[in-house]
Write an enzyme that holds these catalytic residues in place. Sequence first.
Site, mmCIF file in Angstrom:
data_model
loop_
_atom_site.group_PDB
_atom_site.id
_atom_site.type_symbol
_atom_site.label_atom_id
_atom_site.label_comp_id
_atom_site.label_asym_id
_atom_site.label_seq_id
_atom_site.Cartn_x
_atom_site.Cartn_y
_atom_site.Cartn_z
ATOM 1 N N GLN A 153 0.890 -1.165 0.000
ATOM 2 C CA GLN A 153 0.000 0.000 0.000
ATOM 3 C C GLN A 153 0.930 1.217 0.000
ATOM 4 O O GLN A 153 1.491 1.571 1.028
ATOM 5 C CB GLN A 153 -0.920 -0.008 1.227
ATOM 6 N N PRO A 281 -5.930 -2.389 4.511
ATOM 7 C CA PRO A 281 -6.344 -1.279 5.387
ATOM 8 C C PRO A 281 -7.360 -0.316 4.787
ATOM 9 O O PRO A 281 -7.895 0.533 5.496
ATOM 10 C CB PRO A 281 -5.026 -0.556 5.685
ATOM 11 N N GLY A 283 -10.723 0.515 1.815
ATOM 12 C CA GLY A 283 -11.799 -0.090 1.054
ATOM 13 C C GLY A 283 -11.269 -0.468 -0.312
ATOM 14 O O GLY A 283 -11.421 -1.591 -0.777
ATOM 15 N N GLY A 284 -10.617 0.501 -0.931
ATOM 16 C CA GLY A 284 -10.019 0.247 -2.227
ATOM 17 C C GLY A 284 -8.828 1.148 -2.442
ATOM 18 O O GLY A 284 -8.702 2.184 -1.782
ATOM 19 N N MET A 285 -7.957 0.740 -3.339
ATOM 20 C CA MET A 285 -6.810 1.562 -3.713
ATOM 21 C C MET A 285 -6.684 1.492 -5.225
ATOM 22 O O MET A 285 -6.610 0.403 -5.808
ATOM 23 C CB MET A 285 -5.541 1.046 -3.015
ATOM 24 N N GLU A 286 -6.658 2.681 -5.829
ATOM 25 C CA GLU A 286 -6.770 2.825 -7.279
ATOM 26 C C GLU A 286 -5.482 2.515 -8.033
ATOM 27 O O GLU A 286 -5.101 3.253 -8.936
ATOM 28 C CB GLU A 286 -7.245 4.245 -7.591
ATOM 29 N N HIS A 310 -15.871 4.247 -7.402
ATOM 30 C CA HIS A 310 -14.909 5.219 -6.878
ATOM 31 C C HIS A 310 -13.491 4.937 -7.400
ATOM 32 O O HIS A 310 -12.848 5.810 -7.968
ATOM 33 C CB HIS A 310 -14.940 5.193 -5.341
ATOM 34 N N GLU A 311 -13.041 3.719 -7.220
ATOM 35 C CA GLU A 311 -11.660 3.401 -7.649
ATOM 36 C C GLU A 311 -11.518 3.505 -9.167
ATOM 37 O O GLU A 311 -10.491 3.946 -9.671
ATOM 38 C CB GLU A 311 -11.246 2.013 -7.146
ATOM 39 N N HIS A 314 -11.006 7.048 -10.278
ATOM 40 C CA HIS A 314 -9.630 7.519 -10.100
ATOM 41 C C HIS A 314 -8.784 7.323 -11.370
ATOM 42 O O HIS A 314 -7.743 7.958 -11.514
ATOM 43 C CB HIS A 314 -8.948 6.768 -8.962
ATOM 44 N N GLU A 333 -9.412 13.209 -4.433
ATOM 45 C CA GLU A 333 -10.544 12.518 -3.806
ATOM 46 C C GLU A 333 -11.893 13.216 -3.989
ATOM 47 O O GLU A 333 -12.908 12.549 -4.182
ATOM 48 C CB GLU A 333 -10.258 12.248 -2.329
ATOM 49 N N ASP A 390 -0.819 11.301 6.316
ATOM 50 C CA ASP A 390 -1.908 10.403 6.691
ATOM 51 C C ASP A 390 -2.787 10.981 7.814
ATOM 52 O O ASP A 390 -3.955 10.654 7.923
ATOM 53 C CB ASP A 390 -1.316 9.058 7.120
ATOM 54 N N TYR A 398 -12.720 14.373 0.547
ATOM 55 C CA TYR A 398 -13.694 13.579 -0.196
ATOM 56 C C TYR A 398 -15.040 14.298 -0.264
ATOM 57 O O TYR A 398 -15.590 14.538 -1.329
ATOM 58 C CB TYR A 398 -13.932 12.230 0.504
ATOM 59 N N ARG A 572 -9.692 -3.181 7.804
ATOM 60 C CA ARG A 572 -9.999 -1.948 7.069
ATOM 61 C C ARG A 572 -10.248 -0.820 8.071
ATOM 62 O O ARG A 572 -11.210 -0.860 8.843
ATOM 63 C CB ARG A 572 -11.230 -2.178 6.192
ATOM 64 N N LYS A 574 -11.334 2.251 8.161
ATOM 65 C CA LYS A 574 -12.595 2.971 8.250
ATOM 66 C C LYS A 574 -13.686 2.182 8.992
ATOM 67 O O LYS A 574 -14.585 2.759 9.582
ATOM 68 C CB LYS A 574 -13.063 3.267 6.819
HETATM 69 N N1 BES Z 1 -6.856 6.550 -2.656
HETATM 70 C C1 BES Z 1 -7.763 6.185 -1.644
HETATM 71 C C2 BES Z 1 -7.145 5.436 -0.505
HETATM 72 C C3 BES Z 1 -6.060 6.213 0.220
HETATM 73 C C4 BES Z 1 -6.221 7.540 0.543
HETATM 74 C C5 BES Z 1 -4.908 5.568 0.583
HETATM 75 C C6 BES Z 1 -5.210 8.217 1.211
HETATM 76 C C7 BES Z 1 -3.899 6.243 1.240
HETATM 77 C C8 BES Z 1 -4.054 7.577 1.548
HETATM 78 C C9 BES Z 1 -8.926 5.347 -2.211
HETATM 79 O O1 BES Z 1 -9.314 5.727 -3.493
HETATM 80 C C10 BES Z 1 -10.123 5.584 -1.355
HETATM 81 O O2 BES Z 1 -10.544 6.704 -1.265
HETATM 82 N N2 BES Z 1 -10.668 4.546 -0.740
HETATM 83 C C11 BES Z 1 -11.883 4.650 0.042
HETATM 84 C C12 BES Z 1 -13.045 4.233 -0.828
HETATM 85 C C13 BES Z 1 -14.329 4.918 -0.558
HETATM 86 C C14 BES Z 1 -14.252 6.420 -0.552
HETATM 87 C C15 BES Z 1 -15.368 4.464 -1.569
HETATM 88 C C16 BES Z 1 -11.745 3.719 1.227
HETATM 89 O O3 BES Z 1 -10.762 3.010 1.322
HETATM 90 O O4 BES Z 1 -12.600 3.728 2.095
HETATM 91 ZN ZN ZN Z 2 -10.260 7.624 -3.522
#
Ligand code: BES
Ligand code: ZN
Length: 617
Positions: A153, A281, A283-286, A310-311, A314, A333, A390, A398, A572, A574
């Site tokens: 990551q 960690p 939800g998704g990573m693009e 969402h991903e 991106h 975001e 972070d 967002y 995860r 969140k």
């Molecule tokens: N790029 C982010 C994840 C991220 C942000 C990793 C900042 C490291 C630092 C990813 O696109 C994201 O926003 N994931 C969200 C998805 C949700 C908004 C649908 C998540 O993981 O919850």
């Molecule tokens: Zn995102």
Amino acid sequence: MKLFLYYLIIIFMITTFAAYGQKNNNRADVHSFGNSDEITIKHLTLDLSVNFGTKILSGSAVLTLDHKKKTNKIVVDTRDLSIEKVTLDEKETPTSFALGEEVKFLGKALTVAITQKTKSVKIYYSTSPNAGALQWLEPSQTSGKEKPFLFTQSEAILARTWVPCMDGPGVRMTYSATIHTRPDLVAVMSASGNAGTKTADGIYSFEMKQPIPSYLLALAVGDLQFRSLGNRSGVYAEPSMIEKSANEFVDIEKMISAAEELYGPYRWERYDLLVLPPSFPFGGMENPRLTFATPTILAGDRSLVALVAHELAHSWSGNLVTNATWNDFWLNEGFTVYFEHRIMEKVYGRNYSEMLSVLTLKDLKEEIQSIGATSNDTKLKLDLINRDPDDGMTNIAYNKGYFFLRLCEETFGREQWDVFLNKYFDENAFTTMTTEIFLDKLNTHFKIKENSSLTNKLNIAAWVYGPGLPENYPKPQSIEFEKVTAQVNVFLDGTQASKLNTQDWTTHHWLYFLRNLPDTVRLEKVIELDYAFNFTRSGNSEILCEWFQRCIKVNYETAFGPMRNYLMNVGRRKLIKPLYTELAKTPAGKTWAQEVYAKARPGYHSVTYNTIDGILK
Ligand code: BES
Ligand code: ZN
């Protein structure tokens, strides 16, 4: 030759000393040591061996250089890397290098002596077993329970813990990679070359032909299978998860087409997904060409696929037009949440996407309340100097970003706004964007400054450089949620849970229902809800996260066993941060949380445990 080397070393020592004295503060990107104003990396060639026994990646990284100004050094970012040796060009001429002092979050600058003619630098190195980007999973932490798993990551500034590079979003490079692993495992990357079948020798080759920032470098190694979902899409997962994953993502081709109709061609050829073990960690990573996703998205009823939208979004906002620094994070975001909602509207209809928007607004208001309505961290343009990015990269980027862009849409009209966005993605493809340049483009296109009524109507300064939520925010409307509100009221007035009118409710109706119950709801009513709707046994992670918070508030003991199980499995951030936060509010809750956390922590990725450590310390 010897004389030349000697000369190089002397010059190098003089300039490195000068570099030590220099603070990083006046660089455009305060989170990178890279001297990218003088020289950048145009291509990266990785050759890495994966050792599950020692939890180490080792090998080499060749950086192909692009000279901008006269300089005799290149400075790159590293953190917890051991540098064995550094050579120059194809001839591999040895050269001198120095690692700077360790800076919190940022790691150490690696300064390498070069000449103005140097074409490439080769760094022989290995990672540390606790590299921040990497999570090495035991077989017991996977779905199949038989083979180990590794994933990376890199966002925001963790790429430097596994690749020495200019680790800021403002530097783009193409890359190629060779990965050596056990022949019973498959390696995949954010590049072309993924196949999803094992090679006999455990060697895998990859190529990313489009220039990307370092935070999109990604690798995963595990017992993986591939299932095609369409012409240009598919999913990778462990064998026992592949069926469920393929079923959840059936609409992916529709989403890609919807996105293209909105904002222009998909420029990365393929769009695949990788479903990771539950400790992932995010939800998704693009990661380009290969989105990494949490298995908690697999609700079984496709109700959480907004995350895929969402991903996917991106691939335009972020991967194509990239925030120049992490202070401009909302450009990644906020745009992506806006685009995600547009994709959801196109594929599933306005009723659905308005439910998402109402939930987004509620999230935003709660986030502002918890950060503080006057806090600088509630501005779209952030100031993350001397901080771990972070910590400052919250939901504000967002959700406040989403509502600002929606305000633009509502002010200019959807048609004109889409013309602008199409042009924006097209003209700035494969480049970086600052908040200021974006605002400039917006002003020029819509002639905002010349029009005082537009200027006042939008109040851009308040949205971008001011804290809190400006009064002119768009108000989403959901008929579906009005029905839910009616049921919340009936329930609070004393109607039995089992008598509520909840026919045809989806995940989002339930989320809205749970989130709108006031804190005054007592234990008996919570038990009644559980009897009627069986929330404690729900297979939907988002509902569980909401429900468990409620259970903690009223100390509903029956839920604590399943909640322990959930905290032991889901990594995860969140979905577990709100639970630890709620538990930490009472001494008994905190003790229980610390006890569970002591067992769960070794299974979490560094991104997650760094946050939870802060809550429970
Ligand atoms: N790029 C982010 C994840 C991220 C942000 C990793 C900042 C490291 C630092 C990813 O696109 C994201 O926003 N994931 C969200 C998805 C949700 C908004 C649908 C998540 O993981 O919850
Ligand atoms: Zn995102």
